[in-house]
Design an enzyme around this catalytic site. Structure first.
Site, PDB file in Angstrom:
ATOM      1  N   ASP A 116       0.847  -1.188   0.000  1.00 45.08           N
ATOM      2  CA  ASP A 116       0.000   0.000   0.000  1.00 45.08           C
ATOM      3  C   ASP A 116       0.885   1.242   0.000  1.00 45.08           C
ATOM      4  OD1 ASP A 116      -2.737   1.087   0.176  1.00 45.08           O
ATOM      5  OD2 ASP A 116      -1.910   2.065   1.951  1.00 45.08           O
ATOM      6  N   ASP A 122      10.620 -18.040 -40.934  1.00 50.87           N
ATOM      7  CA  ASP A 122       9.347 -18.751 -40.706  1.00 50.87           C
ATOM      8  C   ASP A 122       8.676 -19.024 -42.049  1.00 50.87           C
ATOM      9  OD1 ASP A 122       7.096 -19.871 -39.404  1.00 50.87           O
ATOM     10  OD2 ASP A 122       7.440 -18.556 -37.689  1.00 50.87           O
ATOM     11  N   PHE A 143      11.952 -24.622 -41.899  1.00 47.39           N
ATOM     12  CA  PHE A 143      13.213 -25.023 -41.256  1.00 47.39           C
ATOM     13  C   PHE A 143      13.488 -26.525 -41.339  1.00 47.39           C
ATOM     14  CE2 PHE A 143      10.815 -23.833 -37.122  1.00 47.39           C
ATOM     15  CZ  PHE A 143      10.279 -25.101 -36.948  1.00 47.39           C
ATOM     16  N   ARG A 184       9.807 -21.976 -28.212  1.00 47.28           N
ATOM     17  CA  ARG A 184       8.552 -22.730 -28.211  1.00 47.28           C
ATOM     18  C   ARG A 184       8.401 -23.570 -29.482  1.00 47.28           C
ATOM     19  NH1 ARG A 184       3.367 -20.217 -26.997  1.00 47.28           N
ATOM     20  NH2 ARG A 184       3.006 -21.834 -25.470  1.00 47.28           N
TER      21      ARG A 184
HETATM   22  O1  LIG Z   1       4.259   8.157  -8.382  1.00 44.93           O
HETATM   23  C1  LIG Z   1       3.400   7.273  -8.218  1.00 44.93           C
HETATM   24  N1  LIG Z   1       2.773   7.100  -7.050  1.00 44.93           N
HETATM   25  C2  LIG Z   1       1.843   6.137  -6.855  1.00 44.93           C
HETATM   26  C3  LIG Z   1       1.484   5.301  -7.895  1.00 44.93           C
HETATM   27  C4  LIG Z   1       0.430   4.223  -7.769  1.00 44.93           C
HETATM   28  O2  LIG Z   1      -0.519   4.604  -6.796  1.00 44.93           O
HETATM   29  C5  LIG Z   1      -1.214   3.445  -6.355  1.00 44.93           C
HETATM   30  C6  LIG Z   1      -1.350   3.528  -4.852  1.00 44.93           C
HETATM   31  O3  LIG Z   1      -2.530   2.926  -4.456  1.00 44.93           O
HETATM   32  P1  LIG Z   1      -2.562   1.592  -3.602  1.00 44.93           P
HETATM   33  O4  LIG Z   1      -1.300   1.392  -2.858  1.00 44.93           O
HETATM   34  O5  LIG Z   1      -3.816   1.594  -2.843  1.00 44.93           O
HETATM   35  O6  LIG Z   1      -2.614   0.443  -4.711  1.00 44.93           O
HETATM   36  P2  LIG Z   1      -3.732   0.171  -5.811  1.00 44.93           P
HETATM   37  O7  LIG Z   1      -3.282   0.664  -7.144  1.00 44.93           O
HETATM   38  O8  LIG Z   1      -5.079   0.588  -5.358  1.00 44.93           O
HETATM   39  O9  LIG Z   1      -3.684  -1.403  -5.906  1.00 44.93           O
HETATM   40  P3  LIG Z   1      -3.996  -2.445  -4.735  1.00 44.93           P
HETATM   41  O10 LIG Z   1      -4.816  -3.509  -5.401  1.00 44.93           O
HETATM   42  O11 LIG Z   1      -2.656  -2.967  -4.299  1.00 44.93           O
HETATM   43  O12 LIG Z   1      -4.728  -1.761  -3.634  1.00 44.93           O
HETATM   44  C7  LIG Z   1      -0.357   2.254  -6.778  1.00 44.93           C
HETATM   45  O13 LIG Z   1      -0.985   1.599  -7.863  1.00 44.93           O
HETATM   46  C8  LIG Z   1       0.934   2.889  -7.257  1.00 44.93           C
HETATM   47  O14 LIG Z   1       1.546   2.123  -8.270  1.00 44.93           O
HETATM   48  C9  LIG Z   1       2.130   5.479  -9.134  1.00 44.93           C
HETATM   49  O15 LIG Z   1       1.860   4.750 -10.120  1.00 44.93           O
HETATM   50  N2  LIG Z   1       3.088   6.458  -9.242  1.00 44.93           N
END
Ligand SMILES: O=c1[nH]cc([C@@H]2O[C@H](COP(=O)(O)OP(=O)(O)OP(=O)(O)O)[C@@H](O)[C@H]2O)c(=O)[nH]1
Length: 632
Positions: free
Chosen positions: A88, A494, A522, A537
């Site tokens: 988060d 290919d 080939f 593959r």
């Molecule tokens: O500079 C950047 N700062 C932040 C981000 C992106 O912001 C989101 C933060 O949200 P969260 O941690 O709640 O994550 P979610 O996207 O909601 O996905 P979850 O399913 O894990 O809750 C995060 O996506 C960062 O990557 C950015 O991109 N740049």
């Protein structure tokens, strides 16, 4: 810190990223981690004021996201992962926590608050090791956070609004994406850049190193939970090949509520110091706190029984282009989607709900919208689209697998039953029906494109000046190779019918790259000259006699010191993993999947030596070998 061995510890584990964030997926994919994405349903609604510091909120939210997924997979989707990773990201400024803006005004409010000032970005991460024992979910949780300081320049109102109207802020913590347009707002960054983007990779690797190569006992601090005895269980994971089954069992007092929350840990702070390692195991209990009967229905089996419904829901949603329809749109009601695509309202609603329950769509009171991963992988025109492969799976593999029983009884392909034609006729179909050919090429392109970087970088190929990708189809791997090795000239060889249809798949808006397409067979024609031959593959599809023809030809044209790069999913020595390859064998082609030692033996038989195998962590692994020099 040796990074690779650390990530290598996760290679044979079932790793789940409990996040819908495409950035997190990309960061982890880029380092070769193989994982499933199961977005968490945990709503980010913890009471912020109950946390003494912003990072505690981020860590707790990360933990709850991961716990929700671990528990749901164990109970509902009925498969227990080995490792679940939750994260988060929040922005903290003036003692306020900023998450993702809910609308443009909110984005404006956030960006104005950050304007001209320094703020902190915290990402909390939870790594949960899981094990199902007697139908009980046992977990060990490790959590940490990383802080990065970011300063915004003084920005005009006009610029802020222009940025907001770009749409970029909406799914980003603090309302900006430093990796894209938002980078223009930033004066400096102190600390880990990827932490701002959403995942502190460096700290994550260090944490894995701590877990898998633990320091001696007296160096390890254990966090004490109020009612949970601190335990010392990770030493068991330090064994090179250890899997989650090596967990030490511990009795704990913590309870899970019905949503999988660890109620004793839900509000209190965790991991005050990012260096602290926490660990506990949690038996799964029902709402009344009563242990579930060990005789309850075996969850793994129920998951397998249900798997076909989930696959078919994905196939049909893709066929109906639901993900294309929702791309770049706000939430849509089922009735509107049904009207647009000409389907029944009740059927569409059920399908949309199924997709939401599988984590492919998001459902809110406003309607359905794509998850980030649907936008990235399921729309038909995305750079990383899997649409072609999904349609191929529906139209070609599904009918074959419907006849699996006969296939097993008879030991052969079931094309005659599935399609009313023999395998040979079908092969001709590929090259006579434009639609089938394009679909097949799109399927091959999806996989090649998603695996190309890992295959191209599995070994250092900079010593080679020319390469020839035999059966290289649309050139996805070839284009990646010339990006990674600018001095390499790559020829894709290919069939004429394939080469005639490659234009649709060529990268757009780029200078013509040094990739040449040459048509030929080939098995029959002369192979173009090259220092490095590539078979991606190809080998798993052909019977031994054909492989003999092909490898003999390659061996004959290879000069001593030339090399052959094989990209395939390499089986473990027991040949039961990875299951994606083992299940592929059930298509009953005349070819077969091989283990590392089988590839080595095969290649050595044709005069190749120094066979090296790299498990990439992606769908395709890489095997590199060299033509024996004459003196050997
Ligand atoms: O500079 C950047 N700062 C932040 C981000 C992106 O912001 C989101 C933060 O949200 P969260 O941690 O709640 O994550 P979610 O996207 O909601 O996905 P979850 O399913 O894990 O809750 C995060 O996506 C960062 O990557 C950015 O991109 N740049």
């Amino acid at each position: 810190m040796a990074l690779h061995p650390v990530l290598g510890k996760l290679v044979r584990k079932r790793v789940v990223l409990a996040s819908a964030s495409p950035r997190r997926q990309e960061i982890l994919t880029n380092v070769g981690l193989r994982f499933e994405v199961v977005p968490s349903w945990f709503k980010e609604t913890l009471e912020k004021s109950s946390f003494a510091a912003p990072y505690e909120y981020a860590v707790e939210t990360a933990k709850q996201k991961a716990l929700e997924v671990a528990n749901r997979m164990h109970v509902k989707h009925l498969r227990t992962p080995d490792v679940v990773i939750g994260a988060d990201t929040i922005v903290s400024v003036d003692e306020q926590i900023l998450e993702k803006p809910v609308d443009k005004q909110d984005a404006y409010r956030m960006l104005s608050r950050l304007n001209g000032k320094e703020h902190s970005v915290f990402t909390g991460v939870a790594i949960i090791h899981c094990r199902s024992k007697d139908n009980q979910l046992e977990m060990e949780i490790t959590d940490f956070y990383e802080e990065t300081k970011v300063k915004f320049s003084e920005l005009s109102e006009e610029l802020l609004w222009e940025y907001i109207h770009s749409g970029e802020p909406m799914d980003k913590a603090g309302g900006y994406g430093i990796q894209a347009l938002g980078g223009m707002l930033v004066e400096y960054v102190h600390g880990d850049f990827l932490n701002v983007v959403g995942f502190p990779l460096n700290h994550f690797c260090k944490k894995l190193a701590e877990l898998y190569y633990p320091p001696s006992k007296h160096n390890v601090q254990h966090k004490k939970y109020d009612s949970i005895p601190s335990v010392d269980t990770f030493e068991n994971l330090s064994d090179g090949e250890s899997e989650s089954s090596n967990f030490t069992e511990h009795k704990v007092a913590s309870k899970l509520d019905s949503s999988g929350m660890d109620s004793s840990a839900a509000v209190h702070t965790s991991g005050k110091s990012s260096a602290v390692r926490t660990g506990f195991t949690v038996p799964l209990e029902n709402q009344n706190g009563v242990s579930q009967s060990p005789s309850k229905f075996p969850s793994k089996i129920l998951e397998l029984m249900d798997g076909f419904r989930a696959s078919k829901a994905l196939f049909v949603a893709s066929k109906l282009k639901i993900f294309d329809h929702l791309k770049d749109k706000g939430p849509m009601k089922a009735v509107d989607i049904a009207n647009d695509i000409g389907t029944s309202v009740c059927g569409t609603e059920r399908l949309l709900d199924a997709c939401a329950s599988l984590g492919l769509l998001e459902k809110t009171p406003q309607g359905y919208s794509n998850t980030d991963s649907a936008n990235t992988f399921l729309t038909s025109d995305g750079k990383y689209s899997l649409h072609g492969y999904i349609i191929h799976s529906n139209d070609h593999l599904w009918p074959l697998f419907t006849n699996l029983e006969s296939a097993v009884k008879e030991g052969g392909r079931q094309n005659h039953r599935a399609f009313g034609k023999k395998a040979d006729d079908l092969f001709k179909d590929y090259y006579h029906s434009q639609e089938v050919k394009q679909r097949f090429m799109a399927a091959m392109h999806s996989i090649a494109h998603l695996t190309a970087r890992d295959v191209a970088t599995a070994f250092d190929l900079s010593q080679f000046k020319s390469a020839c990708d035999l059966g290289g189809c649309t050139g996805a791997l070839a284009h990646e190779l010339v990006q990674v090795y600018p001095n390499l000239k790559v020829t894709v060889f290919d069939l004429p019918e394939v080469i005639a249809n490659i234009s649709y798949f060529q990268p757009s808006g780029q200078h013509p790259a040094p990739v040449t397409f040459v048509s030929g067979d080939f098995f029959k024609d002369n192979l173009p000259e090259a220092d490095l031959y590539i078979l991606s593959r190809v080998l798993h599809d052909w019977p031994d006699e054909k492989i003999h023809v092909l490898l003999s030809k390659i061996s004959a044209v290879c000069r001593p010191g030339s090399a052959l790069l094989v990209a395939e999913t390499v089986l473990d020595e027991q040949k039961t993993n990875p299951s994606v390859a083992v299940l592929q064998s059930l298509s009953m082609t005349e070819g077969k999947q091989r283990s590392g030692s089988e590839y080595k033996q095969l290649l050595e038989k044709y005069g190749f030596t120094d066979v090296q195998i790299k498990i990439t962590g992606n769908l395709l692994d890489a095997v590199l070998c060299f033509k024996k020099s004459l003196s050997l």
